[in-house]
Motif scaffolding. Structure first.
Motif, PDB file in Angstrom:
ATOM      1  N   ALA A  89      -4.342   0.942  21.678  1.00  0.00           N
ATOM      2  CA  ALA A  89      -4.485   1.895  20.572  1.00  0.00           C
ATOM      3  C   ALA A  89      -3.505   1.498  19.479  1.00  0.00           C
ATOM      4  CB  ALA A  89      -4.230   3.321  21.042  1.00  0.00           C
ATOM      5  N   VAL A  90      -4.007   1.313  18.270  1.00  0.00           N
ATOM      6  CA  VAL A  90      -3.184   0.900  17.128  1.00  0.00           C
ATOM      7  C   VAL A  90      -3.044   2.089  16.188  1.00  0.00           C
ATOM      8  CG1 VAL A  90      -2.942  -0.691  15.196  1.00  0.00           C
ATOM      9  CG2 VAL A  90      -3.980  -1.476  17.329  1.00  0.00           C
ATOM     10  N   ILE A  91      -1.806   2.593  16.010  1.00  0.00           N
ATOM     11  CA  ILE A  91      -1.533   3.664  15.045  1.00  0.00           C
ATOM     12  C   ILE A  91      -1.158   2.994  13.725  1.00  0.00           C
ATOM     13  CG2 ILE A  91      -0.109   5.660  14.495  1.00  0.00           C
ATOM     14  CD1 ILE A  91       0.300   6.145  17.416  1.00  0.00           C
ATOM     15  N   GLU A  92      -2.066   3.059  12.769  1.00  0.00           N
ATOM     16  CA  GLU A  92      -1.853   2.440  11.464  1.00  0.00           C
ATOM     17  C   GLU A  92      -1.093   3.435  10.585  1.00  0.00           C
ATOM     18  OE1 GLU A  92      -4.534  -0.644   8.910  1.00  0.00           O
ATOM     19  OE2 GLU A  92      -5.408   1.293   9.384  1.00  0.00           O
ATOM     20  N   LEU A  93       0.176   3.154  10.322  1.00  0.00           N
ATOM     21  CA  LEU A  93       1.087   4.115   9.696  1.00  0.00           C
ATOM     22  C   LEU A  93       1.279   3.847   8.212  1.00  0.00           C
ATOM     23  CD1 LEU A  93       4.043   4.636  12.201  1.00  0.00           C
ATOM     24  CD2 LEU A  93       2.530   6.393  11.318  1.00  0.00           C
ATOM     25  N   ASP A  94       1.287   4.914   7.452  1.00  0.00           N
ATOM     26  CA  ASP A  94       1.727   4.908   6.055  1.00  0.00           C
ATOM     27  C   ASP A  94       2.205   6.319   5.752  1.00  0.00           C
ATOM     28  OD1 ASP A  94       2.280   4.508   3.413  1.00  0.00           O
ATOM     29  OD2 ASP A  94       0.198   4.285   2.767  1.00  0.00           O
ATOM     30  N   THR A  95       3.470   6.594   6.007  1.00  0.00           N
ATOM     31  CA  THR A  95       3.983   7.964   5.921  1.00  0.00           C
ATOM     32  C   THR A  95       5.377   7.995   5.318  1.00  0.00           C
ATOM     33  OG1 THR A  95       4.609   9.904   7.233  1.00  0.00           O
ATOM     34  CG2 THR A  95       4.790   7.787   8.314  1.00  0.00           C
ATOM     35  N   PRO A  96       5.661   9.020   4.508  1.00  0.00           N
ATOM     36  CA  PRO A  96       7.023   9.207   3.997  1.00  0.00           C
ATOM     37  C   PRO A  96       7.920   9.981   4.954  1.00  0.00           C
ATOM     38  CG  PRO A  96       5.588  10.833   3.024  1.00  0.00           C
ATOM     39  CD  PRO A  96       4.721   9.970   3.910  1.00  0.00           C
ATOM     40  N   GLY A  97       7.373  10.413   6.085  1.00  0.00           N
ATOM     41  CA  GLY A  97       8.123  11.245   7.027  1.00  0.00           C
ATOM     42  C   GLY A  97       7.347  12.504   7.332  1.00  0.00           C
ATOM     43  N   GLY A  98       8.030  13.491   7.855  1.00  0.00           N
ATOM     44  CA  GLY A  98       7.350  14.740   8.165  1.00  0.00           C
ATOM     45  C   GLY A  98       8.201  15.653   9.011  1.00  0.00           C
ATOM     46  N   LEU A  99       7.516  16.552   9.694  1.00  0.00           N
ATOM     47  CA  LEU A  99       8.188  17.590  10.462  1.00  0.00           C
ATOM     48  C   LEU A  99       8.674  17.045  11.798  1.00  0.00           C
ATOM     49  CD1 LEU A  99       5.721  20.540   9.825  1.00  0.00           C
ATOM     50  CD2 LEU A  99       7.808  19.964   8.585  1.00  0.00           C
ATOM     51  N   ASP A 100       9.849  17.489  12.198  1.00  0.00           N
ATOM     52  CA  ASP A 100      10.452  17.023  13.441  1.00  0.00           C
ATOM     53  C   ASP A 100       9.605  17.413  14.648  1.00  0.00           C
ATOM     54  OD1 ASP A 100      13.004  16.042  14.954  1.00  0.00           O
ATOM     55  OD2 ASP A 100      12.586  18.013  15.806  1.00  0.00           O
ATOM     56  N   ILE A 101       9.089  18.630  14.671  1.00  0.00           N
ATOM     57  CA  ILE A 101       8.325  19.089  15.834  1.00  0.00           C
ATOM     58  C   ILE A 101       7.025  18.303  15.975  1.00  0.00           C
ATOM     59  CG2 ILE A 101       7.214  20.939  14.504  1.00  0.00           C
ATOM     60  CD1 ILE A 101       7.288  22.635  17.045  1.00  0.00           C
ATOM     61  N   SER A 102       6.391  17.955  14.854  1.00  0.00           N
ATOM     62  CA  SER A 102       5.157  17.165  14.908  1.00  0.00           C
ATOM     63  C   SER A 102       5.457  15.733  15.337  1.00  0.00           C
ATOM     64  CB  SER A 102       4.465  17.179  13.542  1.00  0.00           C
ATOM     65  OG  SER A 102       4.156  18.497  13.147  1.00  0.00           O
ATOM     66  N   MET A 103       6.558  15.172  14.842  1.00  0.00           N
ATOM     67  CA  MET A 103       6.956  13.812  15.233  1.00  0.00           C
ATOM     68  C   MET A 103       7.201  13.727  16.733  1.00  0.00           C
ATOM     69  SD  MET A 103      10.536  11.952  14.352  1.00  0.00           S
ATOM     70  CE  MET A 103      11.349  13.073  15.509  1.00  0.00           C
ATOM     71  N   ARG A 104       7.909  14.689  17.276  1.00  0.00           N
ATOM     72  CA  ARG A 104       8.210  14.675  18.708  1.00  0.00           C
ATOM     73  C   ARG A 104       6.942  14.868  19.540  1.00  0.00           C
ATOM     74  NH1 ARG A 104      13.819  15.306  20.082  1.00  0.00           N
ATOM     75  NH2 ARG A 104      15.094  15.384  18.190  1.00  0.00           N
ATOM     76  N   GLN A 105       5.992  15.620  19.032  1.00  0.00           N
ATOM     77  CA  GLN A 105       4.728  15.780  19.746  1.00  0.00           C
ATOM     78  C   GLN A 105       3.988  14.449  19.832  1.00  0.00           C
ATOM     79  OE1 GLN A 105       2.242  18.841  18.081  1.00  0.00           O
ATOM     80  NE2 GLN A 105       0.518  18.390  19.428  1.00  0.00           N
ATOM     81  N   ILE A 106       3.981  13.676  18.743  1.00  0.00           N
ATOM     82  CA  ILE A 106       3.334  12.359  18.748  1.00  0.00           C
ATOM     83  C   ILE A 106       4.063  11.412  19.707  1.00  0.00           C
ATOM     84  CG2 ILE A 106       2.843  10.325  17.336  1.00  0.00           C
ATOM     85  CD1 ILE A 106       2.363  12.190  14.987  1.00  0.00           C
ATOM     86  N   ILE A 107       5.396  11.415  19.670  1.00  0.00           N
ATOM     87  CA  ILE A 107       6.167  10.508  20.529  1.00  0.00           C
ATOM     88  C   ILE A 107       5.947  10.845  22.002  1.00  0.00           C
ATOM     89  CG2 ILE A 107       8.525   9.881  21.178  1.00  0.00           C
ATOM     90  CD1 ILE A 107       9.268  10.043  18.234  1.00  0.00           C
ATOM     91  N   LYS A 108       5.875  12.106  22.346  1.00  0.00           N
ATOM     92  CA  LYS A 108       5.600  12.480  23.738  1.00  0.00           C
ATOM     93  C   LYS A 108       4.241  11.960  24.188  1.00  0.00           C
ATOM     94  CE  LYS A 108       8.420  16.708  23.853  1.00  0.00           C
ATOM     95  NZ  LYS A 108       8.385  18.193  23.941  1.00  0.00           N
ATOM     96  N   ALA A 109       3.249  12.031  23.284  1.00  0.00           N
ATOM     97  CA  ALA A 109       1.919  11.523  23.628  1.00  0.00           C
ATOM     98  C   ALA A 109       1.948  10.006  23.808  1.00  0.00           C
ATOM     99  CB  ALA A 109       0.921  11.916  22.542  1.00  0.00           C
ATOM    100  N   ILE A 110       2.735   9.299  22.993  1.00  0.00           N
ATOM    101  CA  ILE A 110       2.837   7.840  23.120  1.00  0.00           C
ATOM    102  C   ILE A 110       3.514   7.463  24.436  1.00  0.00           C
ATOM    103  CG2 ILE A 110       3.935   5.788  22.144  1.00  0.00           C
ATOM    104  CD1 ILE A 110       3.539   7.011  19.381  1.00  0.00           C
ATOM    105  N   LEU A 111       4.604   8.131  24.761  1.00  0.00           N
ATOM    106  CA  LEU A 111       5.337   7.801  25.983  1.00  0.00           C
ATOM    107  C   LEU A 111       4.518   8.075  27.239  1.00  0.00           C
ATOM    108  CD1 LEU A 111       8.920   9.115  25.090  1.00  0.00           C
ATOM    109  CD2 LEU A 111       8.028   6.788  24.903  1.00  0.00           C
ATOM    110  N   ALA A 112       3.662   9.070  27.192  1.00  0.00           N
ATOM    111  CA  ALA A 112       2.849   9.427  28.365  1.00  0.00           C
ATOM    112  C   ALA A 112       1.500   8.736  28.376  1.00  0.00           C
ATOM    113  CB  ALA A 112       2.646  10.935  28.414  1.00  0.00           C
ATOM    114  N   SER A 113       1.179   7.940  27.361  1.00  0.00           N
ATOM    115  CA  SER A 113      -0.150   7.339  27.254  1.00  0.00           C
ATOM    116  C   SER A 113      -0.319   6.208  28.258  1.00  0.00           C
ATOM    117  CB  SER A 113      -0.371   6.808  25.843  1.00  0.00           C
ATOM    118  OG  SER A 113      -1.586   6.094  25.758  1.00  0.00           O
ATOM    119  N   PRO A 114      -1.421   6.202  29.034  1.00  0.00           N
ATOM    120  CA  PRO A 114      -1.707   5.056  29.912  1.00  0.00           C
ATOM    121  C   PRO A 114      -2.211   3.845  29.148  1.00  0.00           C
ATOM    122  CG  PRO A 114      -3.466   6.668  30.067  1.00  0.00           C
ATOM    123  CD  PRO A 114      -2.416   7.278  29.186  1.00  0.00           C
ATOM    124  N   VAL A 115      -2.609   4.062  27.885  1.00  0.00           N
ATOM    125  CA  VAL A 115      -3.089   2.980  27.033  1.00  0.00           C
ATOM    126  C   VAL A 115      -1.920   2.470  26.199  1.00  0.00           C
ATOM    127  CG1 VAL A 115      -4.696   2.354  25.196  1.00  0.00           C
ATOM    128  CG2 VAL A 115      -5.380   3.993  26.947  1.00  0.00           C
TER     129      VAL A 115
END
Length: 499
Positions: A89-115
């Protein structure tokens, strides 16, 4: 004779055998074509099965601020990639930043991803600042396109928008230790806690992926940034690529360690599928915009107020309830200040009360001030892309004030109108005597007569201080239960008293 000899040279059994042989030749040719087609079909099926066995590569585009909508989109896309057995899975990023709670939600999904997940800062000119840097460090593979950058990962001070956090003061700095106030020390401690927490978080991600932890901590504490070439040289990212096909070619054969174990990538000829945001992602992106959330909240409150003030319209109540619930749903996804939300509700309540209470604008003015202050304090972060602009606050406040004062003017005019129904409307009304004469009644004082009169199209029992003939016009001066006090309609003029 010659004809007979010619016929003898072509015997019938030979002609029959030739005709019988032709169908067998056609059948052999048809079977040969079928066999060729079957072999071609099996070859295509084998190629398709081989491609399926390799697994496809999914691309998840994330453009703009990291918000609840983008976090929901990335999380659901990673789950879908795992269900479809994608190899990358390729996350194509172009972002100035964002909310801490949303960022941590994405990182948790990445760390737990079998892909395996590859964070790719692309296309050229894109960036992964602030929250995007954390996502890059958390991904199994980090890549950048030429002309991109990442960094500036310092957490922004939470609180009233526009207030910058002071620098943490160190004890060894001369002249600053003893002179600092308790409030400044408290604020410096809170800022230092946030920075230390963010530094430890990104340092842990760097150690997990084997990347440059020292620079990651500098990105948090000093807000430094790097270009693609510098990031590759300093082991911040794993590789650079022009685009997704170039990235697939460079990742071919790489072994990536995920939550389910090592995975060897075979991406050189893999199928690439892009997951586009669906209706749910678009809906969340719209309603979680702070401007839209504030407008929905305001419309909901005024819709319910209009329905309660005028029962039976139904539409304002239904629309108001829907807007209020959607607005509250959006606010619970955003970093809001509950003090600001309470001030908004208080301001709207004051503006509504102004329509019913004779406060001569006091409640209305207080409601405007409370609403504007609450809207300014509503979003409790300085992250880019968040916050309610001043023109929007001014427009919503002015529209609410105009609406309430418009309703108040109608209510004030209604209070000044004379009563047109009920018992009070009878006083001063004219009528006509319908008896032959208004005769003196027993039990009444001397000179008082009782009879019947038609007033407002109804028969009323009336009492007068003098006898009146049938058909005489009278005027009501008072009421006692079902008895009306009347006088002659000409009596005020004769006495010179204005009616």
């Amino acid at each position: 004779m010659r004809r007979l000899k010619t016929m003898k040279t072509h015997p019938l059994p030979r002609l029959a055998s030739t005709r019988l042989a032709r169908p067998h030749t056609w059948l052999r040719k048809w079977l040969a074509h079928c066999a060729t087609g079957l072999i071609a079909f099996l070859a295509c099926a084998a190629i398709a099965n081989a491609a399926t066995a390799v697994g496809k590569v999914v691309v998840i585009p994330v453009v703009g601020a990291i918000s609840p909508a983008s976090a929901d989109f990335v999380t659901r896309s990673l789950t879908r990639a795992a269900n479809e057995q994608a190899q990358l899975a390729v996350i194509e990023l172009d972002t100035p930043g964002g909310l801490d709670i949303s960022m941590r939600q994405i990182i948790k999904a990445i760390l737990a991803s079998p892909v395996p997940v590859a964070a790719f800062i692309a296309p050229g000119g894109a960036r992964a600042a602030s929250a995007g840097t954390y996502i890059v460090y958390a991904s199994h593979v980090a890549a950048m396109a030429p002309g991109t950058n990442l960094g500036a990962a310092t957490p922004i001070q939470l609180g009233a928008p526009g207030l910058a956090a002071p620098e943490p003061k160190r004890p060894n700095e001369p002249g600053k230790g003893a002179a600092s106030s308790p409030a400044t020390d408290t604020q410096s401690t809170e800022t230092r806690k946030q920075i230390d927490d963010a530094a430890a978080y990104i340092r842990g991600l760097a150690q997990l992926r084997g990347r440059n932890a020292a620079w990651a901590e500098r990105a948090v504490r000093e807000a430094v940034s790097l270009s693609a070439k510098e990031a590759l040289e300093q082991n911040v990212v794993d590789l650079t690529a022009r685009d997704v096909p170039d990235l697939m070619a460079k990742l071919d054969g790489r072994v990536v360690e995920t939550a389910t174990g090592p995975h060897k990538l075979a991406t050189a000829h893999a199928q690439v599928v892009t997951f586009e945001p669906d209706w749910r992602s678009h809906f969340l992106a719209v309603v979680t915009d702070p401007n839209v959330a504030l407008i929905l909240l305001t419309i909901g409150m005024y819709g319910l107020f209009f329905e309660f003030a005028n029962p039976g319209f139904v539409l304002p109540g239904v629309a108001g309830a829907i807007c209020l619930l959607v607005g509250l749903f959006a606010l619970q996804l955003l970093p809001i200040s509950y003090t600001g939300l309470a001030l908004i509700f208080l301001g709207i309540a004051f503006l509504i009360a102004e329509a019913f209470l004779p406060t001569f604008g006091t409640l209305g003015f207080g409601g405007i001030v409370a609403f504007a202050a609450g809207a300014l304090m509503l979003i409790d972060t300085d992250q880019p892309g968040y916050g309610v602009p001043l023109p929007t606050i001014a427009a919503i406040t002015a529209a609410g004030a105009v609406f309430v004062f418009f309703v108040s003017s109608f209510a004030y005019r209604a209070r000044r109108r004379p009563v047109v129904s009920g018992g009070e409307a009878l006083v001063g009304s004219g009528g006509e005597i319908i008896d032959a004469a208004l005769a003196p009644a027993e039990g009444e004082a001397a000179g008082v007569s009782v009879g019947w009169a038609r007033i407002h199209g109804e028969r009323w029992r009336v009492r007068a201080s003098a006898p009146l003939a049938a058909g005489a016009h009278v005027r009501v001066t008072g009421r006692q239960g079902l008895m009306l006090e009347v006088v002659s309609a000409e009596e005020p003029k004769q006495r010179g008293v204005s009616p």
